[in-house]
Design a protein around this motif. Structure first.
Motif, PDB file in Angstrom:
ATOM      1  N   ASN A 302       0.814  -1.213   0.000  1.00 37.52           N
ATOM      2  CA  ASN A 302       0.000   0.000   0.000  1.00 37.52           C
ATOM      3  C   ASN A 302       0.846   1.261   0.000  1.00 37.52           C
ATOM      4  OD1 ASN A 302      -2.931  -0.519  -0.043  1.00 37.52           O
ATOM      5  ND2 ASN A 302      -2.483  -1.817   1.719  1.00 37.52           N
ATOM      6  N   ARG A 303       2.013   1.210   0.622  1.00 31.92           N
ATOM      7  CA  ARG A 303       2.919   2.359   0.559  1.00 31.92           C
ATOM      8  C   ARG A 303       3.423   2.563  -0.871  1.00 31.92           C
ATOM      9  NH1 ARG A 303       4.423   0.438   5.703  1.00 31.92           N
ATOM     10  NH2 ARG A 303       6.160  -0.780   4.858  1.00 31.92           N
ATOM     11  N   VAL A 304       3.733   1.457  -1.560  1.00 37.53           N
ATOM     12  CA  VAL A 304       4.133   1.549  -2.965  1.00 37.53           C
ATOM     13  C   VAL A 304       3.019   2.192  -3.780  1.00 37.53           C
ATOM     14  CG1 VAL A 304       4.625   0.205  -5.054  1.00 37.53           C
ATOM     15  CG2 VAL A 304       5.739  -0.403  -2.900  1.00 37.53           C
ATOM     16  N   ALA A 305       1.778   1.751  -3.543  1.00 32.96           N
ATOM     17  CA  ALA A 305       0.643   2.298  -4.288  1.00 32.96           C
ATOM     18  C   ALA A 305       0.446   3.782  -3.995  1.00 32.96           C
ATOM     19  CB  ALA A 305      -0.623   1.514  -3.940  1.00 32.96           C
ATOM     20  N   ALA A 306       0.592   4.165  -2.746  1.00 30.75           N
ATOM     21  CA  ALA A 306       0.425   5.578  -2.384  1.00 30.75           C
ATOM     22  C   ALA A 306       1.484   6.438  -3.061  1.00 30.75           C
ATOM     23  CB  ALA A 306       0.485   5.745  -0.871  1.00 30.75           C
TER      24      ALA A 306
END
Length: 328
Positions: A302-306
């Motif tokens: 999710n950090r990658v996506a953000a």
């Protein structure tokens, strides 16, 4: 898994319409769409080309700005119930307004208003990526690109391209992508789903995109995989969609783990969730079962996506703070 804050980058707005929503609109408009549903009421199709037919039939009853406002409200309620805090959705002026800029502005206003209400109510943030339809051809892609360029800003943050990968080459659509780039929009493109790894390379080299929709068949060319990792190209991976459409026989056979192991930036999305009987929670649960991923793995994804989101820096900071708060 349901309560874990999630970021979704690959979601087709019309493809997220629940069958009940489409049936309700069809009844209001006195149109018979019974041929696209199974006896249980789900969408019914046979293979990818038939999926496109059913998709376009379902979309045909979502016509007015009010319809699209209602659709955004319905979709965001479902996403919020799955723990999604930020999403980007593909929207196609071809499907509403026919690429006419004045008409597009009316639809856009309805979607923006519905998004703002959902953010106030549930805290979920939605942004739009305008998406020409590949199998409509490069000339028809110009009008959606102009719509995107003329309304780029707070809500419209990117340009992508969906549709049948067997039609044309990415470079055929260079005008549309150049138009969007000059307007400051970020770029993504479907590739490496039904097209092979060469389609991924072509989208990157000929269109200059920074994200790839799907992209999973890059795994068939390890030199390309390493190039993706080196360049930091982000893949919007939709495992449930890939399994449902027969790209892979089951979840364990899906290459997302191998791509991640080779340091490719991957994210998780649902694509057209009611068509594939999935939700973001379901995706997480199945991936956990297949690869042993835990909450820490999904938090990292999710950090990658953000970081890969096309939103402005202030919105990104807001998303990252909510993700970090959940990690504590």
């Amino acid at each position: 898994m349901r309560d874990l804050p999630k970021v979704e980058l690959h979601l087709h707005l019309e493809g997220a319409a629940p069958p009940s929503f489409v049936r309700g609109l069809a009844a209001e408009k006195k149109e018979d769409l019974s041929g696209i549903f199974s006896e249980s009421g789900a969408y019914a199709y046979d293979g990818f080309v038939d999926f496109l037919r059913v998709y376009e039939a379902a979309t045909s009853v979502i016509r007015t700005p009010e319809d699209y406002g209602r659709l955004v409200t319905t979709v965001l309620e479902e996403l919020a119930s799955q723990g999604v805090i930020y999403a980007e959705t593909f929207v196609s002026p071809d499907f509403f307004g026919g690429g006419d800029l004045a008409a597009w502005r009316e639809y856009l206003a309805a979607m923006e208003e519905a998004s703002a209400r959902a953010e106030t109510r549930d805290g979920i943030i939605l942004k739009g990526i305008v998406t020409p339809i590949r199998h409509f051809g490069p000339e028809r892609a110009k009008a959606p690109a102009i719509c995107a360029a003329e309304t780029a800003g707070e809500w419209i943050v990117g340009l992508g391209m969906g549709g049948n990968e067997a039609v044309g080459k990415p470079g055929d659509f260079a005008w549309a992508f150049d138009c969007a780039r000059e307007a400051g929009l970020r770029l993504t493109c479907h590739a490496g789903e039904f097209g092979g790894p060469e389609s991924v390379r072509a989208a990157i080299e000929d269109l200059g995109v920074e994200r790839i929709g799907h992209g999973v068949r890059a795994i068939e060319d390890l030199a390309l995989v390493d190039d993706l990792a080196e360049r930091g190209i982000v893949l919007e991976v939709c495992p449930g969609s890939n399994v449902a459409l027969g790209l892979y026989p089951d979840w364990r056979a899906h290459p997302i783990e191998k791509l991640r192991e080779r340091e490719v930036k991957v994210t998780i999305s649902t694509d057209d969730p009611p068509f594939f009987h999935t939700t973001m929670t379901h995706e997480y649960e199945r991936l956990a079962d297949a690869f042993g991923w835990d909450v820490a793995d999904f938090a990292a994804l999710n950090r990658v996506a953000a970081e890969a989101a096309f939103c402005d820096a202030g919105t990104r900071d807001k998303i990252l703070k909510r993700l970090e708060a959940a990690d504590v």
